[in-house]
Design a protein around this motif. Structure first.
Motif, PDB file in Angstrom:
ATOM      1  N   LEU A   1      -4.972   0.156  -5.516  1.00  0.00           N
ATOM      2  CA  LEU A   1      -5.875   0.070  -4.575  1.00  0.00           C
ATOM      3  C   LEU A   1      -7.020  -1.487  -5.111  1.00  0.00           C
TER       4      LEU A   1
ATOM      5  N   GLN B   1       0.929  -0.875  -0.040  1.00  0.00           N
ATOM      6  CA  GLN B   1      -0.176  -0.220  -0.064  1.00  0.00           C
ATOM      7  C   GLN B   1       0.289   1.114  -0.257  1.00  0.00           C
TER       8      GLN B   1
ATOM      9  N   GLY C   1      -2.226   4.390  -3.337  1.00  0.00           N
ATOM     10  CA  GLY C   1      -2.924   4.327  -2.367  1.00  0.00           C
ATOM     11  C   GLY C   1      -3.370   5.171  -4.583  1.00  0.00           C
TER      12      GLY C   1
ATOM     13  N   ARG D   1     -10.002  -0.678  -1.345  1.00  0.00           N
ATOM     14  CA  ARG D   1      -9.673   0.532   0.232  1.00  0.00           C
ATOM     15  C   ARG D   1      -8.540   0.722   0.637  1.00  0.00           C
TER      16      ARG D   1
END
Length: 302
Positions: free
Chosen positions: A228, A220, A225, A249
């Motif tokens: 995702l 991550q 981001g 998410r």
């Protein structure tokens, strides 16, 4: 082949009944009309294990004596033996322990309850010469009060045969049928031994799940981001990559750590009781990583 548990008050005549039964069974086995397997009849008692009656004076000496008796029972039980256990056997928990061992060995069981009045037991005990076979008066009274009577209603005492002090002999024919024709109960979960996890499994469990958590958070962080969710390959350790379908998410460290703790707790319990995967313990690094990934995918949600 069979375990016959003799039980009754101390000095109630159990050894006499055990010897009568042994002689009857040996005669039946030697009868020309008997065509079954070759069997031997063995009596196991405090006397042939050199356990003096004084071991019952105190709990600290009685407990190891019962351990000696139980170990001897386990050694003597076999498919070629009718074993007569001639001892007090006054504690129902000890009778249950022997019953479980017999089920594990897949042999038949029965219990012979030798009945005599307490005053008769005291009289017969007083007639014995001082030595290893005589109970002290205090110990005798204590054992009479603590005796746990067998019951035909519980499986570890069944089938149950009662012999009164007035009977000339035990119900030999019924006992013979029980030990040669009776039902052999298969081992169950309570009596089967199950494989235990290797000693380093806990380390593998903790190390692998921690590495997967770190790999998820590193992934991550690396994508920042931008990408995702979806199928992702994580490098967990040198030579070990796992594929996981991540939710669309951002996952927090506390959330993933919570899943890890839950997963580890469940598998620690399985390791402790030796029943992971219904007795098949497979907690190698590959297996742990696969199971943990499946667990995460089921619980993380979209």
């Amino acid at each position: 082949m069979a375990l016959i548990t003799i039980t009754g008050y101390p000095s109630s005549g159990k050894s006499k009944r055990a010897q009568q039964l042994k002689e009857y069974l040996e005669d039946k086995l030697a009868d020309p009309e008997y065509h079954g397997p070759t069997l031997k009849v063995v009596i196991l008692s405090d006397d042939n294990l050199n356990l003096a009656r004084s071991v019952y004076d105190e709990s600290r000496s009685e407990k190891p004596a019962r351990g000696t008796l139980f170990s001897a029972v386990q050694r003597q039980m076999g498919q070629d033996t009718i074993l007569i256990m001639d001892s007090l056997n006054y504690i129902k928990g000890f009778r249950y322990q022997m019953y479980c061992a017999a089920r594990e060995m897949k042999i038949r069981v029965c219990t012979v309850y030798v009945v005599a009045k307490p005053e008769l037991c005291r009289e017969w005990n007083s007639e014995r010469e001082e030595g290893s076979t005589k109970y002290s008066a205090e110990t005798l009274d204590n054992l009479l009060q603590r005796y746990e009577e067998p019951s035909s209603m519980v499986r570890w005492d069944s089938p149950l045969f009662t012999v009164l002090w007035t009977d000339e002999s035990p119900p030999n024919e019924d006992i013979w049928k029980a030990v040669t024709e009776g039902l052999v109960k298969p081992p169950n979960v309570g009596t089967q031994s199950v494989p235990k996890a290797p000693s380093d499994t806990l380390h593998i469990l903790e190390h692998t799940t921690t590495a997967i958590v770190s790999a998820i958070m590193a992934h991550q962080s690396a994508t920042q981001g931008l990408s995702l969710g979806g199928p992702t390959t994580l490098n967990v350790s040198p030579g070990l990559n796992v594929s996981i379908d991540l939710p669309a998410r951002a996952l927090t460290l506390s959330e993933v750590q919570r899943y890890k703790r839950s997963f580890v707790t469940v598998h620690k319990k399985a390791m402790t009781i030796g029943t992971a995967e219904k007795g098949v313990v497979d907690l190698t690094e590959d297996a742990v990583s696969r199971k943990f990934v499946e667990y995460l995918e089921e619980n993380m949600g979209p």
